[in-house]
Enzyme design. Structure first.
Site, PDB file in Angstrom:
ATOM      1  N   HIS A  44       0.945  -1.218  -0.153  1.00  0.00           N
ATOM      2  CA  HIS A  44      -0.054   0.053   0.194  1.00  0.00           C
ATOM      3  C   HIS A  44       0.860   1.206   0.082  1.00  0.00           C
ATOM      4  CE1 HIS A  44      -3.325   2.524   0.487  1.00  0.00           C
ATOM      5  NE2 HIS A  44      -2.802   3.314   1.301  1.00  0.00           N
ATOM      6  N   GLY A  90      -7.956  13.828 -10.256  1.00  0.00           N
ATOM      7  CA  GLY A  90      -8.858  12.607 -10.435  1.00  0.00           C
ATOM      8  C   GLY A  90      -8.612  11.480  -9.823  1.00  0.00           C
ATOM      9  N   HIS A  95      -4.547   4.573  -3.548  1.00  0.00           N
ATOM     10  CA  HIS A  95      -3.796   3.293  -3.624  1.00  0.00           C
ATOM     11  C   HIS A  95      -3.069   3.565  -4.879  1.00  0.00           C
ATOM     12  CE1 HIS A  95      -2.630  -0.924  -2.632  1.00  0.00           C
ATOM     13  NE2 HIS A  95      -2.101  -0.845  -3.722  1.00  0.00           N
ATOM     14  N   HIS A  97      -2.144   3.361  -8.478  1.00  0.00           N
ATOM     15  CA  HIS A  97      -2.499   2.364  -9.543  1.00  0.00           C
ATOM     16  C   HIS A  97      -2.444   3.006 -10.904  1.00  0.00           C
ATOM     17  CE1 HIS A  97      -6.228   4.599  -8.445  1.00  0.00           C
ATOM     18  NE2 HIS A  97      -6.590   4.300  -9.649  1.00  0.00           N
ATOM     19  N   HIS A  99      -3.939   3.037 -15.070  1.00  0.00           N
ATOM     20  CA  HIS A  99      -5.002   2.371 -16.015  1.00  0.00           C
ATOM     21  C   HIS A  99      -4.225   2.076 -17.183  1.00  0.00           C
ATOM     22  CE1 HIS A  99      -8.674   3.522 -13.508  1.00  0.00           C
ATOM     23  NE2 HIS A  99      -7.772   4.248 -13.017  1.00  0.00           N
TER      24      HIS A  99
END
Length: 132
Positions: A44, A90, A95, A97, A99
């Protein structure tokens, strides 16, 4: 606890695209386009601004591998790789990440628009960015 940590711990079901000791990649539940995948570290960390270099390197290696795989196997024309840092940009899940959003045409469900801004003194901007 964060929702991605629960997914990593397999407390919440997901469609796993890739998993190793450090990184998990899952299909995004929203599927902005066919094959939309999220890649996250198992450790995390809030976002890329707070992540250590090793965590970033492990994630981006998986992002690159999966982007190539997804574009090829889903017959996409290309992809966007997106990372948002903080709410103003946004980020909706705290956490880290990334896309991977396959792109099939300029008319699919993704739009990024860069509007003209006021003219900038690039020499001054460069000094600020470099901390001079």
């Amino acid at each position: 606890m964060c929702i991605f940590c629960d997914i990593i711990a397999h407390k919440i079901p997901s469609k796993v695209v890739y998993e190793d000791d450090d990184v998990l990649a899952i299909l995004d539940i929203s599927q902005v386009t066919y094959g939309h995948t999220i890649v996250m570290p198992k450790k995390h960390v809030r976002n890329i601004l707070e992540a250590d270099d090793e965590t970033i390197a492990k994630c981006t290696a998986v992002v690159a591998k999966l982007a190539r795989q997804i574009v090829k196997n889903c017959h996409a024309e290309g992809c966007n790789i997106l990372n948002n840092c903080n709410e103003v940009a946004g980020q909706s899940v705290d956490h880290l990440h990334f896309h991977i959003i396959p792109r099939y045409s300029k008319d699919d469900c993704v739009k990024f628009e860069f509007l003209p801004s006021k003219e900038q003194d690039l020499d001054e901007v460069l000094k600020t960015v470099k901390g001079e």
